[in-house]
Design a protein around this motif. Structure first.
Motif, PDB file in Angstrom:
ATOM      1  N   LEU A  74       0.801  -1.273   0.116  1.00 55.39           N
ATOM      2  CA  LEU A  74      -0.020  -0.083  -0.069  1.00 55.39           C
ATOM      3  C   LEU A  74       0.840   1.283  -0.137  1.00 55.39           C
ATOM      4  O   LEU A  74       0.522   2.287  -0.539  1.00 55.39           O
ATOM      5  N   GLU A  75       2.255   1.237   0.454  1.00 61.96           N
ATOM      6  CA  GLU A  75       2.879   2.391   0.717  1.00 61.96           C
ATOM      7  C   GLU A  75       3.352   2.948  -0.814  1.00 61.96           C
ATOM      8  O   GLU A  75       3.504   3.832  -0.947  1.00 61.96           O
ATOM      9  N   LYS A  76       3.720   1.726  -1.666  1.00 63.11           N
ATOM     10  CA  LYS A  76       4.292   2.109  -2.858  1.00 63.11           C
ATOM     11  C   LYS A  76       2.889   2.648  -3.661  1.00 63.11           C
ATOM     12  O   LYS A  76       3.261   3.455  -4.575  1.00 63.11           O
ATOM     13  N   LEU A  77       1.813   2.016  -3.328  1.00 64.84           N
ATOM     14  CA  LEU A  77       0.522   2.536  -4.170  1.00 64.84           C
ATOM     15  C   LEU A  77       0.371   4.119  -3.860  1.00 64.84           C
ATOM     16  O   LEU A  77       0.325   4.862  -4.741  1.00 64.84           O
ATOM     17  N   LEU A  78       0.547   4.443  -2.587  1.00 62.48           N
ATOM     18  CA  LEU A  78       0.296   5.838  -1.864  1.00 62.48           C
ATOM     19  C   LEU A  78       1.129   6.705  -2.435  1.00 62.48           C
ATOM     20  O   LEU A  78       1.168   7.908  -2.482  1.00 62.48           O
TER      21      LEU A  78
ATOM     22  N   ASN B 135     -10.612   7.989   4.131  1.00 62.81           N
ATOM     23  CA  ASN B 135      -9.249   7.252   4.694  1.00 62.81           C
ATOM     24  C   ASN B 135      -8.376   7.527   3.901  1.00 62.81           C
ATOM     25  O   ASN B 135      -7.368   8.220   4.504  1.00 62.81           O
ATOM     26  N   ALA B 136      -8.300   7.756   2.592  1.00 63.18           N
ATOM     27  CA  ALA B 136      -7.128   8.056   1.724  1.00 63.18           C
ATOM     28  C   ALA B 136      -6.989   9.631   2.003  1.00 63.18           C
ATOM     29  O   ALA B 136      -5.713  10.197   1.976  1.00 63.18           O
ATOM     30  N   GLU B 137      -7.989  10.409   1.943  1.00 67.55           N
ATOM     31  CA  GLU B 137      -7.876  11.743   2.151  1.00 67.55           C
ATOM     32  C   GLU B 137      -7.349  12.297   3.458  1.00 67.55           C
ATOM     33  O   GLU B 137      -6.650  13.132   3.507  1.00 67.55           O
ATOM     34  N   PHE B 138      -7.513  11.437   4.355  1.00 66.19           N
ATOM     35  CA  PHE B 138      -7.139  11.696   5.787  1.00 66.19           C
ATOM     36  C   PHE B 138      -5.581  11.446   5.908  1.00 66.19           C
ATOM     37  O   PHE B 138      -4.874  12.055   6.125  1.00 66.19           O
ATOM     38  N   TRP B 139      -4.909  10.292   5.167  1.00 67.75           N
ATOM     39  CA  TRP B 139      -3.709   9.794   5.201  1.00 67.75           C
ATOM     40  C   TRP B 139      -2.943  10.992   4.324  1.00 67.75           C
ATOM     41  O   TRP B 139      -1.912  11.363   4.781  1.00 67.75           O
ATOM     42  N   VAL B 140      -3.524  11.475   3.079  1.00 65.50           N
ATOM     43  CA  VAL B 140      -2.828  12.435   2.379  1.00 65.50           C
ATOM     44  C   VAL B 140      -2.636  13.916   3.373  1.00 65.50           C
ATOM     45  O   VAL B 140      -1.532  14.502   3.476  1.00 65.50           O
ATOM     46  N   ALA B 141      -3.930  14.062   3.871  1.00 62.13           N
ATOM     47  CA  ALA B 141      -3.856  15.243   4.808  1.00 62.13           C
ATOM     48  C   ALA B 141      -2.610  15.293   5.758  1.00 62.13           C
ATOM     49  O   ALA B 141      -1.994  16.175   6.101  1.00 62.13           O
ATOM     50  N   CYS B 142      -2.531  13.942   6.592  1.00 60.36           N
ATOM     51  CA  CYS B 142      -1.534  13.803   7.493  1.00 60.36           C
ATOM     52  C   CYS B 142      -0.083  14.010   6.958  1.00 60.36           C
ATOM     53  O   CYS B 142       0.784  14.508   7.594  1.00 60.36           O
TER      54      CYS B 142
ATOM     55  N   ALA C 218      -3.529   0.796   8.398  1.00 60.97           N
ATOM     56  CA  ALA C 218      -3.726  -0.603   8.483  1.00 60.97           C
ATOM     57  C   ALA C 218      -5.346  -1.044   7.877  1.00 60.97           C
ATOM     58  O   ALA C 218      -5.266  -2.078   7.287  1.00 60.97           O
ATOM     59  N   LEU C 219      -6.124  -0.287   8.249  1.00 60.84           N
ATOM     60  CA  LEU C 219      -7.633  -0.380   7.639  1.00 60.84           C
ATOM     61  C   LEU C 219      -7.562  -0.470   6.165  1.00 60.84           C
ATOM     62  O   LEU C 219      -8.087  -1.402   5.574  1.00 60.84           O
ATOM     63  N   MET C 220      -6.890   0.330   5.389  1.00 61.44           N
ATOM     64  CA  MET C 220      -6.982   0.537   3.993  1.00 61.44           C
ATOM     65  C   MET C 220      -6.130  -0.802   3.562  1.00 61.44           C
ATOM     66  O   MET C 220      -6.749  -1.409   2.361  1.00 61.44           O
ATOM     67  N   GLU C 221      -4.981  -0.835   4.261  1.00 66.50           N
ATOM     68  CA  GLU C 221      -4.125  -2.077   3.781  1.00 66.50           C
ATOM     69  C   GLU C 221      -4.884  -3.743   3.921  1.00 66.50           C
ATOM     70  O   GLU C 221      -4.649  -4.376   2.908  1.00 66.50           O
ATOM     71  N   LYS C 222      -5.594  -3.719   5.107  1.00 67.08           N
ATOM     72  CA  LYS C 222      -6.157  -5.013   5.314  1.00 67.08           C
ATOM     73  C   LYS C 222      -7.632  -5.229   4.454  1.00 67.08           C
ATOM     74  O   LYS C 222      -8.130  -6.104   4.013  1.00 67.08           O
ATOM     75  N   ASP C 223      -8.161  -3.974   4.253  1.00 68.31           N
ATOM     76  CA  ASP C 223      -9.616  -3.974   4.065  1.00 68.31           C
ATOM     77  C   ASP C 223      -9.706  -3.495   2.471  1.00 68.31           C
ATOM     78  O   ASP C 223     -10.249  -4.219   1.542  1.00 68.31           O
ATOM     79  N   SER C 224      -9.481  -2.200   2.008  1.00 65.76           N
ATOM     80  CA  SER C 224      -9.296  -1.560   0.897  1.00 65.76           C
ATOM     81  C   SER C 224      -8.443  -2.002  -0.243  1.00 65.76           C
ATOM     82  O   SER C 224      -8.994  -2.256  -1.470  1.00 65.76           O
TER      83      SER C 224
END
Length: 181
Positions: A65-69, A90-97, A160-166
């Motif tokens: 997921l790290e390479k994807l993001l 979820n992705a928006e939050f990750w990008v904002a962080c 972790a949620l995105m990695e395991k679920d999305s």
């Protein structure tokens, strides 16, 4: 039961006045325009300027997921997929962080921290992310004195949620399969 205005018991009149007062309060204009911001739909996301990845590069996203993001095309593709599943926050939050961590000015950091908190962390936030009570409490405590690590715990939970679920659903999607052909 309350019948006829003349026969209204004292408690019914009090209850009616209480309801009228509450309705009046709700219908009043807000004290400041900040309290009453109407969100406008965001502009549609433009396709990334980065080139479409090679099938080999896209295949790596399956396991990372790290390479994807980190890939602009991958991130945009993943966000589009999440939007289709109504979980883009979820992705928006990750990008904002990630953007927040790069902030150097303490004043700007505090502004961004407040915005991230109000948009993603607080209960009933417009794009509230799914984190547990403990993580939410730790994050709120960290925001008393914002630092680059203030959102780390919440960001790790969402990753972790995105990695395991999305991510598994994304790699099974039609769009992903087109990328790896």
């Amino acid at each position: 039961m309350c019948k006829g205005l003349a026969a209204l018991p004292h408690t019914c009149l009090e209850r009616a006045k209480e309801i009228k007062t509450k309705l009046g309060t709700l219908l009043q204009k807000p004290d400041s325009t900040i309290d009453f911001i109407i969100p406008f739909p965001e502009k549609p996301e433009k396709p990334p300027k980065a080139q479409k990845p090679s099938p080999e590069e896209a295949l790596q996203w399956r396991d990372s997921l790290e390479k994807l993001l980190q890939n602009p095309y991958g991130l945009t593709s993943f966000r589009s997929f999440l939007r289709s599943e109504f979980s883009e926050e979820n992705a928006e939050f990750w990008v904002a962080c990630e953007d927040y961590k790069k902030t150097k000015s303490p004043v700007k950091m505090a502004e961004k921290a407040k915005k991230i908190y109000e948009e993603f962390i607080q209960t009933e936030a417009p794009k509230e992310v799914n984190i547990d009570h403990f993580t939410r409490a730790v994050t709120m405590k960290n925001l008393v004195e914002p630092s680059p690590t203030s959102f780390d715990m919440a960001q790790k939970r969402i990753f972790a949620l995105m990695e395991k679920d999305s991510l598994p659903r994304f790699v099974r999607s039609e769009f992903y399969h087109e990328l790896i052909k």
